[in-house]
Each structure stands twice: as structure tokens, then as C-alpha cells.
Design an enzyme around this catalytic site. Structure first.
Site, PDB file in Angstrom:
ATOM      1  N   HIS A 171      -4.306   7.452 -10.946  1.00 33.48           N
ATOM      2  CA  HIS A 171      -4.079   5.943 -10.404  1.00 33.48           C
ATOM      3  C   HIS A 171      -5.415   5.341  -9.920  1.00 33.48           C
ATOM      4  CE1 HIS A 171       0.210   6.474 -10.797  1.00 33.48           C
ATOM      5  NE2 HIS A 171      -0.011   7.746 -10.869  1.00 33.48           N
ATOM      6  N   ASP A 383     -10.463  -0.938  -7.158  1.00 37.04           N
ATOM      7  CA  ASP A 383      -9.175  -0.834  -7.007  1.00 37.04           C
ATOM      8  C   ASP A 383      -8.508  -0.270  -8.353  1.00 37.04           C
ATOM      9  OD1 ASP A 383      -6.535  -0.669  -5.864  1.00 37.04           O
ATOM     10  OD2 ASP A 383      -6.846  -2.627  -4.933  1.00 37.04           O
TER      11      ASP A 383
HETATM   12  P1  ADQ Z   1      -2.469   1.537  -3.271  1.00 37.03           P
HETATM   13  O1  ADQ Z   1      -3.928   1.680  -2.898  1.00 37.03           O
HETATM   14  O2  ADQ Z   1      -1.582   1.839  -2.192  1.00 37.03           O
HETATM   15  O3  ADQ Z   1      -2.150   2.380  -4.513  1.00 37.03           O
HETATM   16  P2  ADQ Z   1      -1.479  -1.129  -4.586  1.00 37.03           P
HETATM   17  O4  ADQ Z   1      -1.545  -0.855  -5.888  1.00 37.03           O
HETATM   18  O5  ADQ Z   1      -1.815  -2.239  -4.040  1.00 37.03           O
HETATM   19  O6  ADQ Z   1      -2.472   0.093  -3.759  1.00 37.03           O
HETATM   20  O7  ADQ Z   1      -0.044  -0.777  -4.105  1.00 37.03           O
HETATM   21  C1  ADQ Z   1       0.425  -0.673  -2.550  1.00 37.03           C
HETATM   22  C2  ADQ Z   1       1.971  -0.646  -2.650  1.00 37.03           C
HETATM   23  O8  ADQ Z   1       2.272  -0.375  -1.198  1.00 37.03           O
HETATM   24  C3  ADQ Z   1       2.574  -1.660  -3.293  1.00 37.03           C
HETATM   25  O9  ADQ Z   1       3.678  -1.295  -4.165  1.00 37.03           O
HETATM   26  C4  ADQ Z   1       3.296  -2.485  -2.121  1.00 37.03           C
HETATM   27  O10 ADQ Z   1       4.585  -3.107  -2.381  1.00 37.03           O
HETATM   28  C5  ADQ Z   1       3.305  -1.595  -1.102  1.00 37.03           C
HETATM   29  N1  ADQ Z   1       3.643  -1.789   0.261  1.00 37.03           N
HETATM   30  C6  ADQ Z   1       2.859  -2.989   0.470  1.00 37.03           C
HETATM   31  N2  ADQ Z   1       3.338  -3.174   1.695  1.00 37.03           N
HETATM   32  C7  ADQ Z   1       4.160  -2.455   2.288  1.00 37.03           C
HETATM   33  C8  ADQ Z   1       4.974  -2.121   3.368  1.00 37.03           C
HETATM   34  N3  ADQ Z   1       4.698  -3.334   4.405  1.00 37.03           N
HETATM   35  N4  ADQ Z   1       5.729  -1.247   3.220  1.00 37.03           N
HETATM   36  C9  ADQ Z   1       5.923  -0.533   2.296  1.00 37.03           C
HETATM   37  N5  ADQ Z   1       5.192  -0.695   0.995  1.00 37.03           N
HETATM   38  C10 ADQ Z   1       4.363  -1.690   1.100  1.00 37.03           C
HETATM   39  C11 ADQ Z   1      -2.654   3.327  -5.528  1.00 37.03           C
HETATM   40  C12 ADQ Z   1      -4.202   2.709  -5.930  1.00 37.03           C
HETATM   41  C13 ADQ Z   1      -4.120   1.529  -6.810  1.00 37.03           C
HETATM   42  C14 ADQ Z   1      -2.827   1.644  -7.859  1.00 37.03           C
HETATM   43  C15 ADQ Z   1      -1.526   2.049  -7.380  1.00 37.03           C
HETATM   44  C16 ADQ Z   1      -0.787   2.405  -8.332  1.00 37.03           C
HETATM   45  O11 ADQ Z   1      -5.064   2.783  -5.023  1.00 37.03           O
HETATM   46  O12 ADQ Z   1      -5.198   0.921  -7.099  1.00 37.03           O
HETATM   47  O13 ADQ Z   1      -2.647   0.226  -8.390  1.00 37.03           O
HETATM   48  O14 ADQ Z   1      -2.043   3.468  -6.613  1.00 37.03           O
HETATM   49  O15 ADQ Z   1      -1.406   3.163  -9.504  1.00 37.03           O
END
Ligand code: ADQ
Length: 502
Positions: A171, A383
Site C-alpha cells: 500500500h 504517498d
Molecule cells: P494512509 O496513509 O492512512 O493510507 P490515505 O490514503 O489518505 O492515507 O487514507 C486515509 C484514510 O483515513 C482515508 O480513507 C480517510 O477516509 C480515513 N480518514 C480520514 N479522516 C478520518 C477520520 N477522522 N476518522 C476516520 N478515518 C479517517 C495508506 C497509504 C496511502 C494509501 C492507503 C491505501 O499511506 O498512501 O493510499 O494506505 O492503500
């Protein structure tokens, strides 16, 4: 694997997490998110099992096994736990996973702590996962391992004499060769990965980096094929290596964003920011997300373009994460120092430039912010994908949201034509992008967002699961543009002077 063979998913965390209640019993917390939503129907259809850490220690596992069995009945697929001792949580999870692999794979080599005991714990825990997978599967099953915590599982399955057909999805990004070779355990880790039958990355860039590492570090490597999946041949092994950009449940996001409770919150938000555009940032607390860079870009935008003052506000949510690691504490202090400075410099009666929150929003609140915002500002320094950018776009129902996206987010490979791209290290470019987004005509906003939404709708999380599993079965995947590797284009004519013969 045929379409009906059993599927076993392994990830660090189970989709159900147990914690001790104050009365001494156990409380279940259901995980959420696109991965769970997408995998659950496949697991139900394929008599599947999900194996992961349920949040308890090894000695507590026996106590909770009957609870996990009961939960399996409710979920419609089996969940099996792998226990971690508090020491393993330290060394395997906070240690090797999050102080070695995470920083190195995100290009933060200087944040790495190459403690040999972390590596030992990583091997031990991966071995334990392999043991539980071996006990809960048969040779014909397909094992799909998720993410950087479990890179050695396939090799450990072979070592334990339980060979299985295996796939792995990373990921996070895969680093370029010159960074990967800094890892003291570079050869072992690469060999471990080559025990998977299919390795999936988020982007063509990650796949290219991996292939370069294999070509350079392993002997007699050949690469065959082209398109989304190629074959890397090392000795007698043929390993499929592909790029599968992860996505979201687009329809669910769009529908929930249109629901009454969310619409009411959107109206409330708009009334709280009268005549102002909301620039939204939603990031987990992490140095890879470039939050200080975002704040510096926003500050410069207010200085360079004073007309933006009182017309825009940055709403920045930082979701707590890995607070036990000192670097995360430091980055939080840095963010809060900058927020304080910018607030002190610009706030005036009736207008606050930054609404900063360190915490969490429930889903309707998150969706309402996505939908109400005029701009989503993503400045990751690196990312894997960045799902926030995709969620914002899916929830942008008015179709006029503008996405400012870091060149270094995986999502850029798919969305480069219609997002405004920035190099987050270039504070002037970020400031100019904010100005451009906030002054963009409605027609252009709608055209760009329309195309972004269409791409995410077409390649949603169900497409992702389906494509990975098809690749594992060796099926044809058709054409796609998402393997493009983004490189910043020089302005037209920029190198003409050096190209002129002297
Ligand atoms: P993350 O580094 O966590 O994921 P991201 O892809 O932006 O980064 O995902 C964050 C997730 O957290 C989103 O689905 C969002 O909805 C959720 N979120 C945000 N605010 C929230 C809140 N207040 N409460 C609960 N949930 C919340 C890692 C990798 C990324 C990759 C993903 C998926 O770092 O690059 O895109 O995995 O593979």
C-alpha cells in the site's frame, strides 16, 4: 486459482479489533474503510478467512478465540487472530514496520532506526503469521497478503513446508534502488518478496523501482511481457509484478455525501463560512504528508495574494497516529507552531485563516467537509496513493471542487491531467496553486472535476480487487492509462539555450 477457490486475506490488523472493557470483558470495534468493504463480499463468496492481529497479546488469544468464532458467524467469513506481545508491538509494529520500512520506503532515510532487534521481531512475527495461515488453509487456496508489515510471509510459508499460491499488495511506495540498498537486510527482504507469485504496487513508478532493485541485486534476472503485469524471472521462479492503483467505493461515497444528514451539515458549514471558500486538508499525523509544507504554502498565498485574505479559510484536520514514536510528536509540535504563527499574523475580527483540529471526525462530518470544500490541498512528500484526494472528489457533488495534488502522491499517476499538481517542497508553487484554485472559473472547475470523478468511478475499489485477483489467475486485464510515470514537464522552450549548438 480459479474463480471459486478459497481466499485467505492476511493483514497486520483484523477488520475487528478487540479491547478490554472497564468491566474486564471484551469490546469489539469494527474496522471501516474501502479495503474491508471491497474484500468482505469476496471473502463471503469464497468461504474466505481473514487473518490478522485482533489487538491482543499471545496469552490472551485463547480467551478471545471463541469470540472471534462468534464474530465469524456474524461476518459471513472466518476471522482468525495472530497475537502480539507488548514487546512485539514495540519491535515489530512501532519498530521495524514504522521506524524502518515506513521511513525508508517514503524516502526518509534519516528517520530510520536500523535496530537489529526490530528485524528479528519482524521475522518472528511474519513466521507466526505464516504458521497461522498454514494451519487455516489448504494447498489450493489463494493467500492475499496486505502491506509492508508482512513482506516475509510467503518465504516463511515455504520454510514451514506449507507452500501456497500467494499474492502481496504494497500500500505504500517502493523506494528507488539507491535508497533500498541502505537497508541492512536488503538481500533477505528482496528474496522474501520474490517468494510471492504476484506482487502488486500502487503505481508504475513503484513497480519500476522494484524491478530495478531485483535486476541489480539478484543474479540472472529477466523481465518478460508488458502492460499492467509483467513477469520477473529469477532462476526457476516466475513472479508476476503489477501496478494496481487502489481506490474507494465511489458510489457509496457519492450517495452518502448526498444523504440528508450530510446535506444538513454542508449547509451549516457554508453558513459558518459566509462568502468564503473552504480549503480542506485531511491528513493522518505523519511526516510523509507534508503538513508543515502545506501551512507554509498557505501562509505565502495569503502574503502574495492579499485578496485571498478574508475570502478563504484553511480547514485542516490532523488525525492522531503512531504517537508513541518521537518523530510523530515532533511533527505535531511543528504543525502547531506554524498554525499559531499564521493565526497570529493574519487573524482579524470576523475571520480566522486556519481552523485546525487534532482529532477525528465521524463519517458524516468528514463527508460534509469534503462536499462543502472548494479546494482539497494534498501536499504529501511521498504517498502510496492518497485516498483522501479520491474521497474528496467522489463527495464533490456540486462538481466544482478543485484538487491540488502533490506530484509525489500515487494518485498523481491517474489524476495528473485534471488536478493542479504541486511540488510541495516549492512553497511558491504551492502558494500560486492555491491562488489559481481559488480563482478558477466555475466552468473549468466542473470540467476538471467531472473527468476526475469519472476516472475514480471507473477504477473503483471493486475494480481494484477484481483486477488483482484476475492477475493472480493469469487472466487478460485489458488496456489502461494508469501505468504512466509522472515526471514534471519543463516549460516549453526552457532548454532551448543549451540545445543550441555553439
Ligand atoms: P494512509 O496513509 O492512512 O493510507 P490515505 O490514503 O489518505 O492515507 O487514507 C486515509 C484514510 O483515513 C482515508 O480513507 C480517510 O477516509 C480515513 N480518514 C480520514 N479522516 C478520518 C477520520 N477522522 N476518522 C476516520 N478515518 C479517517 C495508506 C497509504 C496511502 C494509501 C492507503 C491505501 O499511506 O498512501 O493510499 O494506505 O492503500
Amino acid at each position: 486459482m480459479t474463480g471459486s477457490e478459497r481466499l485467505i486475506v492476511a493483514s497486520n490488523r483484523l477488520p475487528v479489533i478487540l479491547s478490554r472493557s472497564p468491566e474486564g470483558g471484551w469490546t469489539f470495534n469494527r474496522g471501516s474503510g474501502g479495503l474491508i468493504t471491497a474484500l468482505e463480499p469476496v471473502l463471503r463468496e469464497r468461504e474466505g478467512t481473514w487473518i490478522g492481529w485482533p489487538g491482543v497479546g499471545g496469552d490472551e488469544l485463547e480467551e478471545v478465540e471463541s469470540l472471534l468464532d462468534r464474530e465469524s458467524g456474524r461476518l459471513g467469513y472466518r476471522v482468525r487472530g495472530v497475537g502480539l506481545t507488548p514487546r512485539e508491538e514495540e519491535d515489530f509494529y512501532l519498530g521495524f514496520s514504522n521506524q524502518v520500512v515506513w521511513p525508508l520506503f517514503h524516502d526518509f532515510q534519516t528517520q530510520c532506526n536500523f535496530d537489529p532487534s526490530f528485524w528479528q521481531a519482524y521475522r518472528d512475527v511474519n513466521r507466526r503469521f505464516a504458521k497461522v495461515i498454514g494451519e487455516n488453509s489448504a494447498p489450493g487456496d489463494f493467500i492475499w497478503v496486505q502491506d509492508y508489515h508482512l513482506m516475509s510471509v510467503a518465504e516463511e510459508l515455504v520454510q514451514a513446508d506449507s507452500p501456497r499460491r500467494t499474492g502481496f499488495f504494497l500500500h505504500i511506495p517502493f523506494p528507488p534502488l539507491d535508497l533500498f540498498v541502505k537497508l541492512p537486510w536488503r538481500f533477505t527482504l528482496l528474496r522474501s518478496l520474490l517468494h510471492y507469485d504476484l506482487i502488486g504496487f500502487q503505481t508504475g513508478r513503484d513497480r519500476r523501482n522494484f524491478i530495478e532493485c531485483v535486476r541489480t541485486l539478484a543474479p540472472n534476472v529477466q523481465v518478460e511481457g508488458e502492460g499492467r503485469v509483467v513477469e520477473v524471472i529469477v532462476g526457476k521462479r516466475r513472479v508476476k509484478v503489477g501496478a494496481f492503483p487502489i481506490s474507494i467505493d465511489f458510489d457509496e461515497f457519492a450517495q452518502s455525501a448526498a444523504s440528508n444528514p450530510v446535506s444538513e451539515r454542508v449547509a451549516r458549514l457554508w453558513s459558518e463560512f459566509p462568502g468564503r471558500q473552504i480549503i480542506l486538508g485531511v491528513d493522518r499525523l505523519d511526516y510523509s504528508k507534508g503538513i508543515p509544507h502545506k501551512l507554509q504554502g498557505f501562509r505565502l498565498a495569503l502574503q502574495r495574494y492579499p485578496a485571498l485574505q478574508e475570502r478563504v479559510s484553511l480547514v485542516q484536520l490532523v488525525v492522531p497516529s503512531r504517537e508513541d514514536i518521537p518523530e510523530y510528536y515532533d511533527i505535531r509540535r511543528e504543525i502547531e507552531r506554524l498554525v499559531g504563527q499564521i493565526s497570529g499574523e493574519f487573524t482579524r475580527p470576523g475571520w480566522v485563516p486556519i481552523h485546525y483540529q487534532y482529532g477525528s471526525w465521524d463519517r458524516p462530518e468528514l463527508l460534509a467537509h469534503y462536499r462543502a470544500a472548494a479546494v482539497n490541498l494534498v501536499t504529501s512528500l511521498k504517498d502510496g496513493m492518497n485516498l483522501v484526494a479520491k474521497e474528496f472528489s467522489a463527495a464533490s457533488l456540486e462538481g466544482s471542487g478543485v484538487l491540488i495534488l502533490s506530484e509525489y502522491a500515487g494518485a498523481t499517476a491517474q489524476l495528473q491531467e485534471d488536478a493542479i499538481l504541486v511540488n510541495p517542497y516549492d512553497v511558491e508553487e504551492v502558494a500560486d496553486a492555491i491562488h489559481r484554485a481559488c480563482t478558477m472559473e466555475e466552468e473549468e472547475r466542473k470540467e476538471r472535476m467531472g473527468r476526475i470523478r469519472e476516472k475514480i468511478r471507473r477504477e473503483d475499489i471493486f475494480w481494484w480487487v477484481d483486477t488483482f485477483l484476475k492477475a493472480a489467475r493469469g487472466e487478460d486485464l485489458g488496456e489502461s492509462s494508469t501505468l504512466e510515470i509522472y515526471q514534471p514537464p519543463a516549460p516549453p522552450g526552457f532548454f532551448d539555450s543549451v540545445a543550441t549548438e555553439s
